[in-house]
Write an enzyme that holds these catalytic residues in place. Structure first.
Site, PDB file in Angstrom:
ATOM      1  N   ASP A 240      22.425  65.134  56.650  1.00 32.18           N
ATOM      2  CA  ASP A 240      22.967  64.249  55.619  1.00 32.18           C
ATOM      3  C   ASP A 240      22.597  64.780  54.238  1.00 32.18           C
ATOM      4  O   ASP A 240      21.455  65.171  53.993  1.00 32.18           O
ATOM      5  CB  ASP A 240      22.386  62.845  55.822  1.00 32.18           C
ATOM      6  CG  ASP A 240      23.103  61.790  55.008  1.00 32.18           C
ATOM      7  OD1 ASP A 240      24.188  62.083  54.474  1.00 32.18           O
ATOM      8  OD2 ASP A 240      22.586  60.662  54.924  1.00 32.18           O
ATOM      9  N   CYS A 271      31.673  61.445  58.450  1.00 31.26           N
ATOM     10  CA  CYS A 271      30.230  61.597  58.591  1.00 31.26           C
ATOM     11  C   CYS A 271      29.689  60.178  58.580  1.00 31.26           C
ATOM     12  O   CYS A 271      30.047  59.385  59.449  1.00 31.26           O
ATOM     13  CB  CYS A 271      29.652  62.506  57.503  1.00 31.26           C
ATOM     14  SG  CYS A 271      30.308  62.230  55.845  1.00 31.26           S
ATOM     15  N   SER A 272      28.872  59.823  57.609  1.00 27.07           N
ATOM     16  CA  SER A 272      28.440  58.435  57.508  1.00 27.07           C
ATOM     17  C   SER A 272      29.269  57.703  56.448  1.00 27.07           C
ATOM     18  O   SER A 272      29.955  56.736  56.743  1.00 27.07           O
ATOM     19  CB  SER A 272      26.943  58.363  57.169  1.00 27.07           C
ATOM     20  OG  SER A 272      26.479  57.028  57.241  1.00 27.07           O
ATOM     21  N   GLY A 274      31.649  59.396  54.662  1.00 26.92           N
ATOM     22  CA  GLY A 274      32.975  60.007  54.682  1.00 26.92           C
ATOM     23  C   GLY A 274      33.341  60.693  53.393  1.00 26.92           C
ATOM     24  O   GLY A 274      34.514  60.708  53.010  1.00 26.92           O
ATOM     25  N   GLY A 276      30.647  63.435  51.684  1.00 26.50           N
ATOM     26  CA  GLY A 276      29.874  64.658  51.459  1.00 26.50           C
ATOM     27  C   GLY A 276      30.183  65.741  52.480  1.00 26.50           C
ATOM     28  O   GLY A 276      30.894  66.704  52.200  1.00 26.50           O
ATOM     29  N   ARG A 277      29.629  65.576  53.679  1.00 27.14           N
ATOM     30  CA  ARG A 277      29.925  66.523  54.754  1.00 27.14           C
ATOM     31  C   ARG A 277      31.427  66.524  55.070  1.00 27.14           C
ATOM     32  O   ARG A 277      32.022  67.575  55.327  1.00 27.14           O
ATOM     33  CB  ARG A 277      29.115  66.144  55.992  1.00 27.14           C
ATOM     34  CG  ARG A 277      27.624  66.410  55.850  1.00 27.14           C
ATOM     35  CD  ARG A 277      26.786  65.756  56.945  1.00 27.14           C
ATOM     36  NE  ARG A 277      26.634  64.326  56.758  1.00 27.14           N
ATOM     37  CZ  ARG A 277      25.885  63.544  57.521  1.00 27.14           C
ATOM     38  NH1 ARG A 277      25.225  64.071  58.546  1.00 27.14           N
ATOM     39  NH2 ARG A 277      25.781  62.254  57.275  1.00 27.14           N
ATOM     40  N   GLN A 317      29.665  66.267  47.841  1.00 30.65           N
ATOM     41  CA  GLN A 317      28.713  65.526  47.013  1.00 30.65           C
ATOM     42  C   GLN A 317      27.740  66.380  46.235  1.00 30.65           C
ATOM     43  O   GLN A 317      27.352  66.008  45.129  1.00 30.65           O
ATOM     44  CB  GLN A 317      27.897  64.581  47.907  1.00 30.65           C
ATOM     45  CG  GLN A 317      28.554  63.266  48.220  1.00 30.65           C
ATOM     46  CD  GLN A 317      27.630  62.382  49.033  1.00 30.65           C
ATOM     47  OE1 GLN A 317      27.308  62.684  50.167  1.00 30.65           O
ATOM     48  NE2 GLN A 317      27.191  61.286  48.445  1.00 30.65           N
TER      49      GLN A 317
END
Length: 346
Positions: A240, A271-272, A274, A276-277, A317
């Site tokens: 993360d 991702c969490s 939605g 960054g990754r 991010q």
């Protein structure tokens, strides 16, 4: 909830949702390039290698992106449906909301849930391209919450999504929940989410620690419908707010998706939150695809990220994630042009 007469249920039997993932657990085949594609990749590789030879330039690019990023107040003005009382608790993070203009809108379902304007925290993402039929669209979305898992699967079916790319663990190393448990972990043991049944036909782990699942999705209340086949690719080792130690596994996802025609439907990436990754993977995938069709506007990574951010706040991010995009693009172009690069550290 959807019945056999609903548009959602009918979608399961359409050809657009059918794709044979039976061999998707095998190592990906090397892409065979046409002379034109090889030329495009060589041109792009030269330019991207020049860029990464000047890291200060890339740092300035990202600093400029951050200086011009959307403010939270502007996001709120453009996310009125997500902010409504009926939908607010469907958002994992209150500072990551889908814009009204390009949010995914669910069809009404015949169940006890309020339709609430068909809301799900998910955004349709694409970069401008004259060759859009050969370039994938994405749905960038949050890791589902326990009470939005059924909405998530409705979205998969209604949007004809052949692939889900999951770039997170369910729970991180600090025991923080990052995503709801929305899929079966074992073979041939179906799980039910409302009126939707999801079963894993097989589960495989690759040498790069990707988890591959061939999922069959169906409505419980329908008879004689062919289930929808969905390839679920999880990369649990992507940290993360960070980047992997090399680009190999991230690029393996892309290599496995070269075979999936963009015309089938958008690729779900989450991702969490939605952004960054998720934004990082979408930028890598989109850039390579556009280069392969000769769209050299893809060489402007900052413009691609700006376009993505205009569709979902905060895509890509961190500075490290932005550098990772450059490194992964160079590594993949070297592979495509016959190089033997094994992956660049970030």
């Amino acid at each position: 909830m959807a019945t056999s007469n609903s548009p959602s249920a009918a979608n399961l039997s359409t050809g657009s949702t059918r794709f044979d993932f039976s061999s998707a657990d095998s190592p990906p085949h090397k892409l065979s390039l046409s002379p034109d594609q090889l030329s495009y990749c060589h041109q792009a590789l030269k330019i991207f290698k020049e860029k990464i030879s000047d890291p200060d330039s890339i740092s300035r690019e990202f600093a400029n992106l951050q200086a011009n990023r959307m403010r939270a107040s502007d996001m709120l003005l453009n996310a009125t449906v997500a902010m409504s009382n009926a939908n607010f608790d469907k958002n994992r993070y209150t500072d990551v909301l889908p814009f009204d203009k390009n949010r995914v809108v669910l069809n009404p379902c015949k169940d006890s849930r309020s339709s609430a304007d068909g809301f799900v925290n998910a955004s349709l993402i694409k970069a401008s391209s004259s060759s859009s039929e050969s370039v994938s669209e994405f749905i960038a979305t949050q890791g589902p919450l326990p009470h939005t898992i059924e909405d998530f699967w409705e979205m998969v079916v209604q949007q004809h999504c052949p692939v889900i790319v999951m770039l997170t663990r369910l729970v991180d190393n600090y025991k923080t929940v990052k995503c709801g448990d929305y899929f079966p972990a074992e073979d041939n043991k179906p799980r039910e989410f409302g009126n939707i049944s999801v079963m894993a036909k097989w589960v495989k782990t690759t040498d790069t620690s990707l988890l591959l699942r061939n999922l069959e999705v169906n409505y419980k209340e329908t008879e004689g419908q062919q289930p929808m086949s969905v390839l679920h690719i999880q990369y649990p080792e992507w940290p993360d707010h960070g980047v992997p130690k090399d680009t190999v596994a991230a690029r393996e996802i892309l290599k496995r998706l070269y075979q999936v025609p963009p015309s089938l439907g958008p690729i779900i990436v989450h991702c969490s939150a939605g952004i960054g990754r998720t934004g990082t993977y979408c930028a890598i995938h989109n850039t390579i695809q556009r280069i392969l069709v000769g769209d050299m506007s893809a060489l402007d990574l900052a413009k691609t990220v700006t376009t993505f951010r205009s569709q979902r706040i905060g895509m890509v991010q961190t500075m490290d994630q932005y550098f990772f995009c450059y490194n992964a693009i160079v590594d993949e172009l070297e592979d495509l042009t016959g190089g033997t690069n094994a992956g660049t550290s970030s």
